[in-house]
Design an enzyme around this catalytic site. Structure first.
Site, short mmCIF file in Angstrom:
data_model
loop_
_atom_site.label_atom_id
_atom_site.label_comp_id
_atom_site.label_asym_id
_atom_site.label_seq_id
_atom_site.Cartn_x
_atom_site.Cartn_y
_atom_site.Cartn_z
N LYS A 61 5.56 -4.19 -4.50
CA LYS A 61 6.99 -3.95 -4.35
C LYS A 61 7.45 -4.18 -2.93
CE LYS A 61 11.03 -2.60 -5.74
NZ LYS A 61 11.78 -3.63 -6.49
N HIS A 104 20.50 -36.12 -8.85
CA HIS A 104 19.75 -36.65 -7.70
C HIS A 104 18.24 -36.51 -7.90
CE1 HIS A 104 23.49 -37.14 -5.52
NE2 HIS A 104 23.83 -35.92 -5.90
N LYS A 149 12.88 -14.45 -11.65
CA LYS A 149 12.53 -13.35 -12.57
C LYS A 149 11.51 -13.83 -13.60
CE LYS A 149 13.55 -10.55 -10.83
NZ LYS A 149 14.25 -10.34 -9.63
N GLU A 177 17.77 -16.92 -9.06
CA GLU A 177 17.25 -15.58 -9.37
C GLU A 177 16.71 -15.53 -10.81
OE1 GLU A 177 16.35 -13.05 -7.95
OE2 GLU A 177 16.59 -11.31 -9.24
N CYS A 198 0.83 -1.19 0.00
CA CYS A 198 0.00 0.00 0.00
C CYS A 198 0.87 1.25 0.00
CB CYS A 198 -0.96 0.08 1.19
SG CYS A 198 -2.07 -1.32 1.31
N TRP A 242 -2.67 -2.75 -1.78
CA TRP A 242 -2.39 -4.17 -2.01
C TRP A 242 -3.25 -4.91 -1.00
CZ3 TRP A 242 -0.30 -8.47 0.54
CH2 TRP A 242 0.07 -9.53 -0.28
N ASN A 286 -2.03 1.52 5.82
CA ASN A 286 -1.11 0.52 5.29
C ASN A 286 -0.75 -0.40 6.44
OD1 ASN A 286 0.92 -0.91 3.99
ND2 ASN A 286 2.47 0.66 4.40
N GLY A 287 -0.84 -1.72 6.22
CA GLY A 287 -0.46 -2.66 7.27
C GLY A 287 -1.61 -3.58 7.61
N ARG A 310 3.78 0.04 -4.94
CA ARG A 310 3.59 -0.58 -3.62
C ARG A 310 2.31 -1.41 -3.55
NH1 ARG A 310 6.83 1.73 0.35
NH2 ARG A 310 5.45 0.85 1.90
N GLU A 351 7.97 -14.47 -11.93
CA GLU A 351 7.19 -13.31 -11.51
C GLU A 351 6.82 -12.40 -12.68
OE1 GLU A 351 8.93 -10.59 -8.64
OE2 GLU A 351 10.93 -10.93 -9.42
O1 M6R Z 1 12.36 -5.14 -0.18
P1 M6R Z 1 12.97 -6.50 -0.02
O2 M6R Z 1 14.34 -6.60 -0.64
O3 M6R Z 1 13.00 -6.96 1.41
O4 M6R Z 1 12.02 -7.49 -0.80
C1 M6R Z 1 12.23 -8.86 -0.76
C2 M6R Z 1 11.41 -9.58 -1.81
O5 M6R Z 1 10.04 -9.36 -1.59
C3 M6R Z 1 11.77 -9.13 -3.23
O6 M6R Z 1 13.12 -9.32 -3.50
C4 M6R Z 1 10.93 -9.90 -4.26
O7 M6R Z 1 11.29 -11.25 -4.26
C5 M6R Z 1 11.07 -9.28 -5.65
N1 M6R Z 1 9.78 -9.16 -6.27
C6 M6R Z 1 11.91 -10.07 -6.57
O8 M6R Z 1 12.02 -9.50 -7.82
#
Ligand code: M6R
Length: 619
Positions: free
Chosen positions: A614, A511, A492, A488, A2, A78, A105-106, A30, A495
């Site tokens: 985010k 394995h 990517k 990673e 949010c 969110w 927010n929260g 956010r 997501e």
């Molecule tokens: O703000 P942060 O680095 O703590 O966020 C951690 C994860 O939520 C963040 O890296 C998330 O996995 C991203 N969407 C990856 O691209």
């Protein structure tokens, strides 16, 4: 999660709606399940809110104009409690006279109990949110006190959980009152106007003078004043700071998406994170240290806690810290670490990694570790965020604002910071690599130029990505520091492109995962440098042969000049040579570009992928 904006300006200007909508556009990363605004206009509070992205709210306001006003609050959501509907969108009204509006927010953890109490008292609820509980409580407290600040103070003392609340009331038109606990809120100091935001992006177009709020504080802003008090009513002060980046840095700068822009900002992210790390005697330094060198010297175990991409940066750190500082080091997902009753002692160092510094899972892990007596260091990209404030020491990454939900430049900056931390600990502990710290730093300084070179060679990767737009599954293999890179790369792709992707340690293939290989299965393989120790390079080249023999389509990422992979590769993407420990700063780049391009070819929104936000400020 949010995004929150608040604004009070001079009566004559009446531009509050524009300021708040601009702030929401910058905070939309956010959360984008819904958006809404409330404006205070001559004894009334007018609201507009819509499910979906900010564009929906904009259209609604175009169709039904809101009154001009000098005071406004805005929210981009969110969803947590209650689906992404118009009714559940913020602001929420409290009471029956429609004079109070509130955004949040929260998560209010005790909202069920509070809601039952309010229902018993005859309150009708219009939404399924926890937020509406706070709105009604605030309206009732206002009816008793006739003072929005005092009403807010009374209400927050009844709430449990994490929250930033912003409220306006028709009878106090020149005022926005806010509060925070475990959730971000910064104040923007203007000239005859003041701002509130989840982060400085909310008001960066208007002022760079910001004030960091402390935990459990209430702030009241008017055009001419900013007053902060604790939840107990005692006067308090925020910590002023200057924002070092400008509005242009938060905009796309000619790139089609924020993600493309941020991928291209990676040389700067690494270079800036390396800046100013040594003192006059050449010793490495952290940014904020509230812990003695002696305590740091006594550390005998390190646990890195983080989530998502940041956790993969942590995996790279594990290799570097153990190799350089010779201290036992583990990496754990913050949410798993927190609730498994971990063994922690005063000689345990918890290293948290977080771009936002607000990830609730990571924050809870840090708080728990501190409560158990462990020392904590935060690696963070957001100045003054909650996690660094809760930590004993901080090493800031200087990647600049990362707007795209998928992390790219923050990842490279985090890895860079992890190397710096590894060398710093090696110096303190006299680890084997301590005397080579200056040489490692020199090699790190060369990385930004190498990333720039690499970014100039991405055309073939983009072609491959477009060609693979219909692919349903992609596997990624890596070994040693290439293993987190493989993880990673898979994250990517998941997501951004919503396709099945998995990263494996190449040694694990035999394995089990090798059973997934069938003719045509695309597999990215991150090949270690031929100079890496223990013949790791040759072992991975053997893995490529094993999967190729079973029909895999092999997409190989190898170091410039490594001809040994050519006979077994359907495609080779070469990256500039670097010292093998530093390779992740280069090998991940083609994987970021690949995922971004493939998602774009599928017509997807790479900056705001579905279901994500985010900053994940709920557990
Ligand atoms: O703000 P942060 O680095 O703590 O966020 C951690 C994860 O939520 C963040 O890296 C998330 O996995 C991203 N969407 C990856 O691209």
């Amino acid at each position: 999660m949010c995004g929150i904006v608040g604004y009070v300006g001079p009566r004559v200007s009446e531009r509050a709606l524009d300021v708040v909508m601009e702030g929401l556009a910058r905070l939309e990363y956010r959360g984008y399940d819904s958006a809404g605004v409330a404006l205070v206009d001559h004894g009334h509070v007018a609201t507009a809110k819509r499910a979906g992205k900010l564009a929906n709210l904009r259209h609604a306001i175009e169709e039904h104009a809101l009154p001009e006003a000098a005071t406004a609050i805005g929210h981009t959501r969110w969803a947590t409690h209650g689906g992404p509907t118009d009714e559940n969108a913020h602001p929420h009204r409290g009471g029956t006279d429609g004079k109070l509006a509130l955004i949040h927010n929260g998560i209010i953890e005790n909202f069920h109990a509070l809601k039952s109490e309010l229902i018993e008292a005859g309150v009708d609820f219009r939404s399924e949110t926890d937020t509406e509980v706070a709105a009604h409580l605030l309206a009732r407290a206002y009816d008793e006190t006739g003072d929005l600040t005092e009403a807010m103070r009374l209400v927050v003392n009844r709430l449990e959980g994490a929250f930033t609340l912003l409220a306006v009331h028709a009878d106090e038109p020149d005022k926005v009152v806010a509060s925070r606990r475990n959730s971000p809120l910064v104040i923007g100091m203007g000239d005859g106007e003041n701002f509130l935001g989840s982060d400085v992006a909310a008001f960066i177009g208007h002022t760079r003078h910001a004030v960091e709020m402390g935990q459990d504080q209430v702030v009241t802003i008017t055009p001419e004043s900013v007053q902060v008090i604790g939840f107990d009513g005692t006067p308090a002060e925020g910590k002023p700071f200057e924002v070092t980046w400008d509005a242009a840095a938060a905009e796309k700068g000619g790139y089609p998406t924020f993600m493309e822009k941020e991928i291209h900002e990676q040389p700067h992210a690494v270079a800036d994170t390396l800046l100013g790390r040594t003192d006059a005697e050449g010793k490495l330094t952290l940014d904020e240290v509230r812990i003695s060198e002696e305590d740091l010297r006594n550390i005998d175990r390190i646990v890195i806690v983080a989530c998502g991409t940041a956790a993969y940066a942590g995996m790279v750190a594990q290799y570097a810290i153990e190799h350089w500082a010779r201290i036992q080091c583990e990496v754990e997902l913050a949410h798993e670490f927190r609730y498994r009753d971990p063994v922690l002692t005063p000689s345990t160092l918890i290293v948290s990694i977080s771009q936002s510094g607000e990830t609730m899972d990571t924050l809870m892990a840090v708080k728990h570790a501190r409560a158990m007596g462990a020392k904590t260091v935060s690696i963070c990209n957001t100045h003054g965020a909650t996690i660094p404030r809760e930590s004993d020491a901080v090493l800031y990454t200087h990647a600049g604002p990362e707007i795209a939900v998928a992390s790219t430049k923050a990842f490279l900056a985090q890895i860079t910071a992890c190397y710096i931390l590894g060398l710093y600990l090696a110096q303190l502990h006299g680890g084997s690599e301590a005397r080579n710290a200056a040489e490692v730093m020199r090699q790190l300084q060369e990385i930004p130029e190498k990333i720039t070179d690499l970014l100039g060679r991405m055309e073939r990767v983009r072609e491959i990505a477009r060609f693979m737009a219909d692919t349903r599954s992609v596997l990624f293999l890596g070994r040693h520091v290439g293993y987190p890179v493989a993880m990673e790369g898979a994250l990517k792709l998941k997501e951004l492109a919503y396709i099945h992707a998995e990263g494996f340690a190449a040694g694990e293939l035999k394995h089990g995962p090798i059973a997934l290989i069938e003719p045509g299965q695309p597999v990215f393989i991150v090949v270690p440098s031929p100079e890496s120790p223990h013949s790791l390079h040759d072992k991975v080249v053997s893995n490529i042969q094993e999967i190729r023999a079973r029909g895999a389509r092999t997409l190989v990422i190898a170091e410039d000049g490594d001809e040994s992979v050519v006979p077994f590769a359907d495609e080779v993407v070469y990256v500039p040579k670097a010292w093998w420990m530093l390779d992740p700063l280069l090998t991940v780049v083609p994987l970021q570009v690949f995922a971004c391009e493939l998602a774009t070819a599928k017509g997807l929104d790479v900056d705001q992928p579905r279901n994500l936000a985010k900053s994940v400020t709920v557990e």
